[in-house]
Design an enzyme around this catalytic site. Structure first.
Site, PDB file in Angstrom:
ATOM      1  N   GLY A 155       1.142  -1.324  -0.163  1.00  0.00           N
ATOM      2  CA  GLY A 155      -0.057  -0.047   0.172  1.00  0.00           C
ATOM      3  C   GLY A 155       0.748   1.189   0.259  1.00  0.00           C
ATOM      4  N   GLU A 156       0.950   2.028   1.101  1.00  0.00           N
ATOM      5  CA  GLU A 156       1.673   3.266   1.308  1.00  0.00           C
ATOM      6  C   GLU A 156       2.008   3.722   2.528  1.00  0.00           C
ATOM      7  OE1 GLU A 156       1.679   4.753  -1.969  1.00  0.00           O
ATOM      8  OE2 GLU A 156       3.663   6.064  -0.576  1.00  0.00           O
ATOM      9  N   SER A 157       3.421   3.196   2.677  1.00  0.00           N
ATOM     10  CA  SER A 157       3.921   3.235   3.847  1.00  0.00           C
ATOM     11  C   SER A 157       3.525   4.414   4.580  1.00  0.00           C
ATOM     12  CB  SER A 157       5.240   3.003   3.718  1.00  0.00           C
ATOM     13  OG  SER A 157       6.262   3.525   2.725  1.00  0.00           O
ATOM     14  N   CYS A 164       6.098  -5.619   0.709  1.00  0.00           N
ATOM     15  CA  CYS A 164       6.389  -4.133  -0.539  1.00  0.00           C
ATOM     16  C   CYS A 164       5.864  -2.719   1.328  1.00  0.00           C
ATOM     17  CB  CYS A 164       5.353  -3.683  -0.737  1.00  0.00           C
ATOM     18  SG  CYS A 164       5.629  -2.734  -2.619  1.00  0.00           S
ATOM     19  N   ARG A 183      12.724   3.383  -1.296  1.00  0.00           N
ATOM     20  CA  ARG A 183      11.354   3.394  -1.627  1.00  0.00           C
ATOM     21  C   ARG A 183      11.123   3.670  -3.015  1.00  0.00           C
ATOM     22  NH1 ARG A 183       7.721   7.251   1.568  1.00  0.00           N
ATOM     23  NH2 ARG A 183       6.231   5.995   0.262  1.00  0.00           N
ATOM     24  N   ILE A 223       5.158  -3.876  -7.138  1.00  0.00           N
ATOM     25  CA  ILE A 223       4.160  -2.636  -8.200  1.00  0.00           C
ATOM     26  C   ILE A 223       4.931  -1.409  -7.022  1.00  0.00           C
ATOM     27  CG2 ILE A 223       2.597  -1.262  -7.296  1.00  0.00           C
ATOM     28  CD1 ILE A 223       1.311  -4.292  -7.503  1.00  0.00           C
ATOM     29  N   ARG A 224       5.638  -0.566  -8.177  1.00  0.00           N
ATOM     30  CA  ARG A 224       6.309   0.688  -7.478  1.00  0.00           C
ATOM     31  C   ARG A 224       6.807   0.129  -6.249  1.00  0.00           C
ATOM     32  NH1 ARG A 224       3.385   4.269  -5.215  1.00  0.00           N
ATOM     33  NH2 ARG A 224       1.377   2.717  -4.515  1.00  0.00           N
ATOM     34  N   HIS A 255       4.850  -9.073  -3.938  1.00  0.00           N
ATOM     35  CA  HIS A 255       3.275  -8.983  -3.528  1.00  0.00           C
ATOM     36  C   HIS A 255       3.463 -10.269  -4.163  1.00  0.00           C
ATOM     37  CE1 HIS A 255       2.360  -4.931  -3.019  1.00  0.00           C
ATOM     38  NE2 HIS A 255       2.931  -4.276  -3.794  1.00  0.00           N
ATOM     39  N   GLU A 257       0.862 -11.762  -2.427  1.00  0.00           N
ATOM     40  CA  GLU A 257      -0.945 -12.550  -2.345  1.00  0.00           C
ATOM     41  C   GLU A 257      -1.589 -12.662  -3.892  1.00  0.00           C
ATOM     42  OE1 GLU A 257       0.924 -10.455  -1.788  1.00  0.00           O
ATOM     43  OE2 GLU A 257      -0.005  -7.801  -1.789  1.00  0.00           O
TER      44      GLU A 257
HETATM   45  N1  GLN Z   1       5.580   2.382  -2.595  1.00  0.00           N
HETATM   46  C1  GLN Z   1       5.115   2.031  -1.863  1.00  0.00           C
HETATM   47  C2  GLN Z   1       5.793   2.535  -0.733  1.00  0.00           C
HETATM   48  O1  GLN Z   1       6.804   4.060  -0.837  1.00  0.00           O
HETATM   49  C3  GLN Z   1       5.395   1.211  -1.933  1.00  0.00           C
HETATM   50  C4  GLN Z   1       4.519   0.210  -2.990  1.00  0.00           C
HETATM   51  C5  GLN Z   1       3.889  -0.922  -2.484  1.00  0.00           C
HETATM   52  O2  GLN Z   1       3.131  -1.106  -1.420  1.00  0.00           O
HETATM   53  N2  GLN Z   1       2.531  -1.104  -3.935  1.00  0.00           N
HETATM   54  O3  GLN Z   1       4.840   2.621   0.545  1.00  0.00           O
END
Ligand code: GLN
Length: 189
Positions: free
Chosen positions: A47-49, A79, A106, A133-134, A169, A171
């Site tokens: 997600g977004e840390s 991630c 990151r 993913i990113r 990921h 999952e």
């Molecule tokens: N770019 C996200 C972050 O810095 C991590 C990306 C992800 O969890 N798929 O939190």
């Protein structure tokens, strides 16, 4: 076996599907009270840390979760979850739970290579599909950390005691392989 899945933000449903399919009982961790029940392991999803870290603080879950992990509660972190576990972030003074001696970069693959799919060896598990993913990667590991997977010269999976950190990921690929979640459940036993 009861696994708590942090469900504040991000890709947590997919972890619940994977673990339930393997016979584990999953509980969503959304508030402090959810952390107070007996758990055999915990999942920190992607997600977004930055958002996840902020919510953990706001909900009063940050310190209790950190203590449990320090005391040995098994963790599967993917991630953004891996970013939460990192003791250091590259070129960034932000720290979150900081329970694992790794330095994580990151958004390490830049914009063009932000997302990609590959397959690589993961520790003793053989080849597994890996969806990035990113994604971050692990720039360096400290003492006691075992590197489990390297893709294009970068560490993308590592284990420290019962903390398992993955840049990708698993999952999202459970139709192809549930090896990672099975391995995590063995760590929880
Ligand atoms: N770019 C996200 C972050 O810095 C991590 C990306 C992800 O969890 N798929 O939190």
């Amino acid at each position: 076996m009861r696994i708590g899945v942090l469900a504040l933000q991000g890709a947590f449903i997919e972890h619940i599907h994977a673990l339930t399919q393997l016979g584990a009982e999953c509980v969503e961790l959304r508030q402090l009270a959810d952390l107070e029940q007996p758990l055999d392991g915990v999942v920190l999803p992607g997600g977004e840390s930055t958002v996840q870290g902020k919510l953990l603080h706001e909900l009063g879950m940050f310190t209790p979760l950190q203590e449990k992990i320090k005391q040995g509660l098994p963790v599967l972190a993917t991630c953004a979850g891996m970013i939460l576990l990192a003791e250091h972030l590259a070129a960034d003074s932000t720290r979150h739970l900081a329970t694992m001696p790794i330095t994580v970069k990151r958004n390490a693959y830049g914009r063009q290579l932000g997302s990609f799919v590959t397959e690589a060896e993961l520790g003793s598990l053989g080849r597994v599909p890996m969806t990035f993913i990113r994604a971050p990667y692990i720039e360096s590991v400290g003492e006691g950390v075992e590197t489990l997977a390297v893709v294009d010269g970068h560490i993308v999976a590592a284990q420290y005691g019962r903390q398992l950190a993955l840049a990708f990921h698993p999952e999202l690929d459970i139709d192809k392989s549930t090896a990672v979640h099975e391995y995590f459940l063995r760590l929880c036993r």
